[in-house]
Each structure stands twice: as structure tokens, then as C-alpha cells.
Design an enzyme around this catalytic site. Structure first.
Site, PDB file in Angstrom:
ATOM      1  N   ASN A   1      14.251 -21.830 -58.682  1.00  0.00           N
ATOM      2  CA  ASN A   1      14.228 -22.708 -57.501  1.00  0.00           C
ATOM      3  C   ASN A   1      13.968 -24.176 -57.845  1.00  0.00           C
ATOM      4  OD1 ASN A   1      12.851 -20.120 -55.341  1.00  0.00           O
ATOM      5  ND2 ASN A   1      14.957 -20.819 -55.485  1.00  0.00           N
TER       6      ASN A   1
ATOM      7  N   ASP B   1      13.805 -14.555 -48.070  1.00  0.00           N
ATOM      8  CA  ASP B   1      14.997 -15.415 -48.179  1.00  0.00           C
ATOM      9  C   ASP B   1      15.616 -15.711 -46.812  1.00  0.00           C
ATOM     10  OD1 ASP B   1      16.900 -16.912 -49.515  1.00  0.00           O
ATOM     11  OD2 ASP B   1      18.177 -15.183 -49.968  1.00  0.00           O
TER      12      ASP B   1
END
Ligand code: IPE
Ligand code: IPE
Ligand code: MG
Length: 252
Positions: free
Chosen positions: A78, A30
Site C-alpha cells: 500500500n 477492502d
């Protein structure tokens, strides 16, 4: 010092004890978008840089002798991102998979994918399936990389539950015979030991649907470093920190 660490962090540059390494590390890759933003670049540039970091860290794990690495590349959530970003990520994965994974297989890695590949663009899906097939053929591969693509832990558990339910209806499984071990065989992570250590860069303190079943007794390591800046030295620091933990698994 970040507030979530009760103990002092190991001194910078400390080296992990190679005889007490985790067998399986999970990484939530991330911070790509923020890395790019800091440099005035499009978010996609962050994803490209993050793909390079993935390669570096995978080789570092292999060189240390860590047999399993699972990376979170694209979650079931996502898809909520702008369509341009999603298609840029898919493009990158397609190009990247082709070259990186082929090379990695030659270098002794076996590649597997966790997640529902059905929803991926067909070309990418085919590529994933082909990569898995050749991977299975790599005789005696000692290092396995699991790439989580369109992966969500809850989705994984639901897909496993459906598959198990179908086996019950077909008479291949009995309801009373369901155990932790039997159910684990229906998960994407079948035949992979649970992760010992889960690392999340970028300062976020959450799992975001990454391996919820498998991480029941994992140790967690959080760092503010953004994924494209994550280096072998940061990995070493995580390993040293991990080696200072006392794992009790509910015992004394
Ligand atoms: C992780 O980086 C990569 C994916 C989720 C595909 P992000 O894109 O989430 O980066 P940040 O969190 O916005 O910085
Ligand atoms: C988790 O990161 C998913 C991946 C790294 C692939 P996100 O950026 O999607 O997680 P949230 O939205 O911050 O929880
Ligand atoms: Mg993010």
C-alpha cells in the site's frame, strides 16, 4: 448470485449456530476507496468510514464469542499509493488507535499488531508498541484483535526466516529440527491459531498477500459489499455459509 458460489447462498437473515463458530476470522478490509468514490467523497472519507466498520465488527465478533479476529489494515504494497493517501491513512490510524484501541482494551480485547512496524511513522510505531504492552497486561483477555499494519505475508515469512537463521547461527536451533510448528513460532502470528475463515469484501477474489502461511486450510468467503457497508448481518451470512462447509484437512 456471484459466480464463485457453487452452492446456493443461505437465506438472508439466517442466524449462525453459536456452538459451531470459527475460532479465528481474518478480514481483508477492502473497498473503502470505491465506497467514497460512489458518494463523490475523497478516498480518505472511505478510510474513516471503514475504521468505524472495524469497530462495529470487532464488537460483534466479541459478542458472538469469537476469540480471534485479524484485520488487514495496511499492506506492504500500500506504500505504492499517492503520498497524500498514505499519510492520511497513517494519520487516521494514529488518531483512531489512540481512542478506539484504548476503549477496546477496557472492553476486554487484547490488541496485537502483525507486520513490520519499523517502517511506520515513529509516533504511530510507539503507539502500537504501547498498545501491545498494555494489551499483554490485560489479564485473561478472551478476545484478541490482530491489526495487520505494514503487513505482507511474504515479508512476514522472510522476517521469520531471518530470525530463525540467526538462531541457527547462534546454535539455538538445528536445521534438521525445523518443523511447521517451530517455524510458526517465528511468525507474527505466533501463539495464534490459524484462521478458520477469511472474509474479503469489495468483490475482489484474491488474498493480496494476507496470511498466506496461516490460511493454508482456511475457508474463504467473498462478497461484493464494500467494507464501509459491511454490517453484522453480512458477518452472520458469512458465518452461516462457513457452517455449511465440510472441512476435511486432507482427510476423508
Ligand atoms: C482498503 O480499501 C483499505 C486499504 C487498502 C488501506 P481501499 O483503499 O483498497 O479501497 P478500494 O479497493 O480502492 O475501493
Ligand atoms: C488489500 O487491499 C490490503 C488491505 C485491505 C489493507 P488492496 O486494495 O491493497 O489490494 P489489491 O491492490 O486490490 O490487491
Ligand atoms: Mg482495495
Amino acid at each position: 448470485m456471484a459466480f464463485w458460489h457453487r452452492k446456493k447462498r443461505p437465506a438472508a437473515g439466517a442466524e449462525p449456530d453459536l456452538t459451531r463458530l470459527p475460532r479465528h476470522i481474518g478480514i481483508i478490509m477492502d473497498g473503502n476507496g470505491r465506497w467514497a468514490k460512489k458518494r463523490g467523497l475523497p478516498r480518505t472519507a472511505g478510510h474513516a468510514a471503514g475504521a468505524e466498520t472495524f469497530r462495529t465488527i470487532a464488537y460483534r465478533c466479541r459478542d458472538l464469542g469469537i476469540p480471534y479476529l485479524t484485520v488487514y489494515a495496511f499492506s506492504t504494497e500500500n506504500w505504492k499509493r499517492p503520498v497524500e493517501e498514505v499519510s492520511a491513512i497513517m494519520d487516521l490510524l494514529r488518531k483512531y488507535l489512540l481512542e478506539a484501541l484504548e476503549k477496546m482494551e477496557k472492553d476486554g480485547f487484547r490488541i496485537r499488531f502483525f507486520g513490520d512496524l519499523e517502517a511506520l511513522p515513529p509516533e504511530l510505531r510507539t503507539l502500537c508498541l504501547e498498545t501491545e504492552e498494555t494489551g499483554a497486561a490485560v489479564a485473561g483477555a478472551k478476545y484478541q484483535i490482530n491489526v495487520c499494519l505494514n503487513y505482507g505475508g511474504r515479508d512476514e515469512i522472510l522476517r521469520a526466516a531471518r530470525a530463525w537463521g540467526r538462531d541457527v547461527l547462534a546454535g539455538r536451533q538445528g536445521v534438521e529440527d525445523l518443523t511447521d510448528e517451530v517455524f510458526s513460532r517465528y511468525l507474527d502470528s505466533r501463539a495464534v491459531p490459524d484462521p478458520d475463515l477469511i472474509i474479503r469484501p469489495s468483490g475482489e477474489l484474491r488474498l493480496s498477500n494476507f496470511l498466506p502461511w496461516q490460511s493454508a486450510y482456511a475457508e474463504f468467503y467473498f462478497t461484493d459489499v464494500l467494507w464501509p457497508d459491511f454490517s453484522p448481518a453480512v458477518l452472520d451470512a458469512a458465518l452461516v455459509d462457513f457452517q455449511r462447509r465440510q472441512r476435511r484437512f486432507g482427510g476423508v
